[in-house]
Design a protein around this motif. Structure first.
Motif, PDB file in Angstrom:
ATOM      1  N   SER A   1       0.785  -1.238   0.000  1.00 40.14           N
ATOM      2  CA  SER A   1       0.000   0.000   0.000  1.00 40.14           C
ATOM      3  C   SER A   1       0.820   1.292   0.000  1.00 40.14           C
ATOM      4  O   SER A   1       0.316   2.335   0.378  1.00 40.14           O
ATOM      5  CB  SER A   1      -0.972   0.018   1.188  1.00 40.14           C
ATOM      6  N   VAL A   2       2.080   1.225  -0.420  1.00 45.34           N
ATOM      7  CA  VAL A   2       2.862   2.462  -0.547  1.00 45.34           C
ATOM      8  C   VAL A   2       2.573   3.023  -1.935  1.00 45.34           C
ATOM      9  O   VAL A   2       3.317   2.808  -2.897  1.00 45.34           O
ATOM     10  CB  VAL A   2       4.362   2.214  -0.331  1.00 45.34           C
TER      11      VAL A   2
ATOM     12  N   VAL B   1       2.090   8.323  -1.782  1.00 48.04           N
ATOM     13  CA  VAL B   1       2.693   8.088  -0.472  1.00 48.04           C
ATOM     14  C   VAL B   1       4.216   8.154  -0.559  1.00 48.04           C
ATOM     15  O   VAL B   1       4.882   8.669   0.347  1.00 48.04           O
ATOM     16  CB  VAL B   1       2.254   6.713   0.083  1.00 48.04           C
TER      17      VAL B   1
ATOM     18  N   THR C   1       8.703   8.961   2.734  1.00 48.88           N
ATOM     19  CA  THR C   1       9.588   7.809   2.547  1.00 48.88           C
ATOM     20  C   THR C   1      10.902   8.295   1.923  1.00 48.88           C
ATOM     21  O   THR C   1      11.161   8.022   0.739  1.00 48.88           O
ATOM     22  CB  THR C   1       8.923   6.763   1.641  1.00 48.88           C
TER      23      THR C   1
ATOM     24  N   GLY D   1       2.293  -1.226   5.891  1.00 51.91           N
ATOM     25  CA  GLY D   1       1.317  -0.329   5.271  1.00 51.91           C
ATOM     26  C   GLY D   1      -0.081  -0.883   5.145  1.00 51.91           C
ATOM     27  O   GLY D   1      -0.969  -0.212   4.603  1.00 51.91           O
TER      28      GLY D   1
ATOM     29  N   TYR E   1      -6.312   2.242   8.893  1.00 54.40           N
ATOM     30  CA  TYR E   1      -5.536   3.435   9.226  1.00 54.40           C
ATOM     31  C   TYR E   1      -6.275   4.323  10.231  1.00 54.40           C
ATOM     32  O   TYR E   1      -5.998   5.520  10.312  1.00 54.40           O
ATOM     33  CB  TYR E   1      -5.254   4.221   7.939  1.00 54.40           C
TER      34      TYR E   1
ATOM     35  N   THR F   1      -1.437   1.288  13.478  1.00 56.03           N
ATOM     36  CA  THR F   1      -1.504   2.722  13.155  1.00 56.03           C
ATOM     37  C   THR F   1      -1.129   3.555  14.376  1.00 56.03           C
ATOM     38  O   THR F   1      -0.337   4.507  14.284  1.00 56.03           O
ATOM     39  CB  THR F   1      -2.914   3.095  12.673  1.00 56.03           C
TER      40      THR F   1
ATOM     41  N   LEU G   1      -1.688   6.243   7.267  1.00 53.72           N
ATOM     42  CA  LEU G   1      -1.056   5.643   6.095  1.00 53.72           C
ATOM     43  C   LEU G   1       0.380   6.121   5.942  1.00 53.72           C
ATOM     44  O   LEU G   1       1.290   5.324   5.706  1.00 53.72           O
ATOM     45  CB  LEU G   1      -1.873   5.995   4.843  1.00 53.72           C
TER      46      LEU G   1
ATOM     47  N   LYS H   1       2.648   4.643   8.720  1.00 51.79           N
ATOM     48  CA  LYS H   1       2.927   3.230   8.473  1.00 51.79           C
ATOM     49  C   LYS H   1       3.955   3.060   7.343  1.00 51.79           C
ATOM     50  O   LYS H   1       4.828   2.188   7.405  1.00 51.79           O
ATOM     51  CB  LYS H   1       1.631   2.495   8.108  1.00 51.79           C
ATOM     52  N   ALA H   2       3.819   3.897   6.308  1.00 48.45           N
ATOM     53  CA  ALA H   2       4.780   3.834   5.204  1.00 48.45           C
ATOM     54  C   ALA H   2       6.186   4.180   5.683  1.00 48.45           C
ATOM     55  O   ALA H   2       7.177   3.650   5.162  1.00 48.45           O
ATOM     56  CB  ALA H   2       4.354   4.780   4.085  1.00 48.45           C
TER      57      ALA H   2
ATOM     58  N   THR I   1       8.018   1.181   6.828  1.00 47.29           N
ATOM     59  CA  THR I   1       8.583   0.452   5.692  1.00 47.29           C
ATOM     60  C   THR I   1       9.844   1.122   5.182  1.00 47.29           C
ATOM     61  O   THR I   1      10.853   0.455   4.890  1.00 47.29           O
ATOM     62  CB  THR I   1       7.541   0.360   4.556  1.00 47.29           C
TER      63      THR I   1
ATOM     64  N   ALA J   1      -3.689   2.329  -2.631  1.00 43.44           N
ATOM     65  CA  ALA J   1      -4.091   2.368  -1.216  1.00 43.44           C
ATOM     66  C   ALA J   1      -5.609   2.329  -1.066  1.00 43.44           C
ATOM     67  O   ALA J   1      -6.242   3.272  -0.576  1.00 43.44           O
ATOM     68  CB  ALA J   1      -3.516   3.617  -0.551  1.00 43.44           C
TER      69      ALA J   1
END
Length: 612
Positions: free
Chosen positions: A259-260, A264, A270, A408, A412, A419, A441, A444-445, A448, A478
């Motif tokens: 889900s990145v 995102v 990121t 991810g 959320y 989360t 979201l 969470k990314a 990663t 996402a």
């Protein structure tokens, strides 16, 4: 029996049949079925009235009315629950579950908090209507009907609807010219688009036909193999290019992100991934069409094999014994790579233990087997920080590691423990000017992204980074954001032509940065990597991104398609920047043939021939 008695008899029987028809009509109306096939069309309504007659006949058989009412309530309740589940799935995915998809239901049970966010006024109204129809049916179930006369008539009506309704669809076209793919008869035979199929048939026939097609033996295997051979013979052979063998002999870490999405992945959320994307080979128009449900696994199947899963069901449990000699792990194993796969979930989930072995990976490693608890295993950083997992990744060279991230994953909201944890780890993402789900979201990314930072650091310390290639792609857009308007707004701001555009790039030290703008799809990843690593570029549904004979396109499971110059959806050209009518018609026909050949490969275990 006089006329009044006949009318009363018919009215009483209809009172028991109509609630099942109203359930169907409610489901089709509230899920946009009319956009695919008219609500008033005869076929789906006949199917549902026929099944309603069959269910009513079963409930009228018991002599005691109370028993019949209980039986009626049980049958209706099963279908009402089914309708509610399908309505919820449609709210999330714009599609419905086929029977085989229910094998994957375990994943959804872990995200009850996310599902609760769907409980708005619309959801409550649908549930209330379904309860109302069922209550009326139980209450109106007659007790004084002559069962021996009425039940056979109702059963006969069901049989007649099964015979008549399929013949009311449009005929199957001899050739797939423009718009001909919308033929209701063609889709009823193929049964590949769940949204279209439920609109065509209603829920009862949808389940019945799905079940029938699932057990139907494949009597056309020889003919199908001949069609596959012809498809590949007609397609231009792979042409070696300036990228052929560029990465031969290097280690590979292939990472499927969870889900990145394209909006995102940026410097703010990121930073490590954004740097790798900028410094590497960036496939800027890469799309992940979602065949069937169980999106994460179905995308990894497509990326690993170069073939899409069935559009009307998952492959995790049905094809674990099929041969995939040209899957990425098998290709690399043939040139003495040590191949392993890594993810949070247990090996039995999505049957990954068996499926990854079929792809050529020696062992599937679950973070749950090493972590102290589920929360630690859900933090992607654990994949790089755990000594046992890192050792399994890098101990023997050349290595090929397949990592599937998890952090991810939806949901959320405030209820989701991961989360809350991510926002505690990165409080800078608590931004009251944005929806809470967006904050969740992004946080969470970042978990990663930190995994990548830790992994790069460890590889460099061990002297492995200079000989290691990192390839990154996303499992899906996402979709876990429950507010569709917010999702579309962020995706549009990121410059995506469609929601399905997701990140995909390849990075290695010394890479000359480049941006590939050709329209690509998930199945293209396997042949592209095979070409870069100097491996056999076999005949799969995907094509090498650098092959000059490949212009690039993406084929969607509902028959839609997109190229660099045009996009077709639901039988309509959404935009066209230069394709002629003849080219559009040709692409439309090709999209359908693409799907037929893809499914034939799965039906016939086509690649098993290569191992004989």
């Amino acid at each position: 029996m006089d006329k009044k008695q006949l009318l009363r008899l018919g009215g009483s029987a209809a009172g028991a049949v109509l609630p099942f028809w109203l359930l169907d009509l409610t489901l089709r109306a509230t899920t946009g079925g009319a956009a695919w096939y008219p609500l008033y069309a005869a076929a789906p309504n006949l199917f549902s009235l026929g099944f309603g007659a069959l269910f009513a006949a079963l409930c009228l058989l018991p002599r005691r009315r109370a028993v019949g009412r209980v039986l009626y309530g049980l049958i209706y309740a099963v279908w009402a629950v089914y309708a509610v589940v399908q309505y919820g799935i449609w709210r999330i995915f714009d599609r419905f579950l086929f029977l085989s998809d229910f094998l994957l239901a375990g994943e959804g049970l872990g995200f009850a908090g996310y599902i609760r966010q769907l409980m708005d006024a619309r959801f409550v109204l649908v549930v209330a209507l379904l309860i109302l129809w069922g209550t009326l049916g139980v209450w109106r179930l007659p007790e004084d009907l002559p069962r021996r006369r009425v039940c056979p008539v109702l059963a006969l009506f069901f049989v007649l609807t099964q015979f008549v309704a399929p013949r009311l669809y449009a005929p199957v076209p001899e050739t797939l010219d423009w718009d001909s793919w919308q033929s209701s008869g063609y889709e009823y035979e193929r049964f590949s688009s769940s949204a279209y199929d439920l609109a065509l048939t209603g829920p009862y026939q949808f389940v019945a036909r799905d079940a029938y097609l699932s057990v139907l033996p494949n009597a056309d295997a020889v003919e199908q193999r001949a069609q596959i051979d012809a498809f590949f013979d007609e397609r231009p052979a792979h042409e070696e290019n300036q990228m052929t063998g560029l990465l031969s002999g290097k280690n590979l870490i292939l990472v499927q992100l969870e889900s990145v999405d394209d909006f995102v992945l940026n410097d703010a959320n990121t930073p490590t991934l954004a740097r790798l994307q900028r410094e590497g080979i960036n496939f800027a128009e890469f799309y992940t069409p979602q065949y069937a449900n169980g999106y994460t696994f179905n995308t990894e199947f497509a990326a690993q094999t170069g073939v899409y899963p069935y559009a009307n069901g998952n492959v995790a449990y049905s094809l674990s014994r099929s041969a995939f000699p040209y899957a990425l792990g098998n290709l690399l194993a043939h040139v003495d790579y040590t191949a392993n796969s890594f993810h949070k979930s247990e090996a039995k989930f999505y049957n990954r233990g068996a499926m990854h072995q079929a792809f050529g990976y020696e062992q599937y490693h679950s973070a749950l087997d090493y972590a102290q608890d589920e929360l630690q295993a859900s933090d992607d950083r654990f994949l790089a920080d755990c000594e046992e997992l890192y050792s399994a990744m890098t101990a023997q060279q050349p290595f090929a590691d397949f990592l599937i991230t998890y952090s991810g994953h939806l949901g959320y909201d405030e209820i989701d423990a991961l989360t809350t944890y991510a926002l505690e780890q990165f409080p800078e993402y608590r931004d009251d000017s944005r929806p809470y789900e967006i904050n969740g979201l992004f946080a969470k990314a970042r978990l990663t992204d930190e995994m990548f930072a830790h992994l790069l650091e460890r590889l460099e310390e061990d002297g492995l980074l200079e000989n290691t290639v990192i390839c990154v792609y996303d499992d899906h857009y996402a979709y876990g954001l429950t507010d569709r308007e917010v999702l579309e707004e962020y995706s549009e701001a990121a410059g995506g032509r469609l929601l399905e555009r997701t990140p995909c790039f390849i990075w290695y030290q010394g890479c000359t940065p480049q941006v590939v703008t050709k329209t690509l799809q998930t199945v293209d990843l396997l042949p592209t990597l095979a070409n870069l690593f100097g491996l056999e570029v076999s005949d799969t549904m995907g094509r090498d991104a650098f092959d000059p004979n490949y212009e690039g396109y993406v084929i969607f499971p509902n028959g839609g398609w997109m190229t660099d110059t045009a996009y077709a959806k639901n039988g309509q050209i959404v935009w066209n920047n230069g394709m002629t009518d003849a080219e559009v018609s040709e692409m439309n026909a090709y999209a359908r043939r693409f799907q037929e050949i893809n499914d034939a490969i799965l039906d016939t275990d086509y690649y098993a021939q290569a191992t004989e």
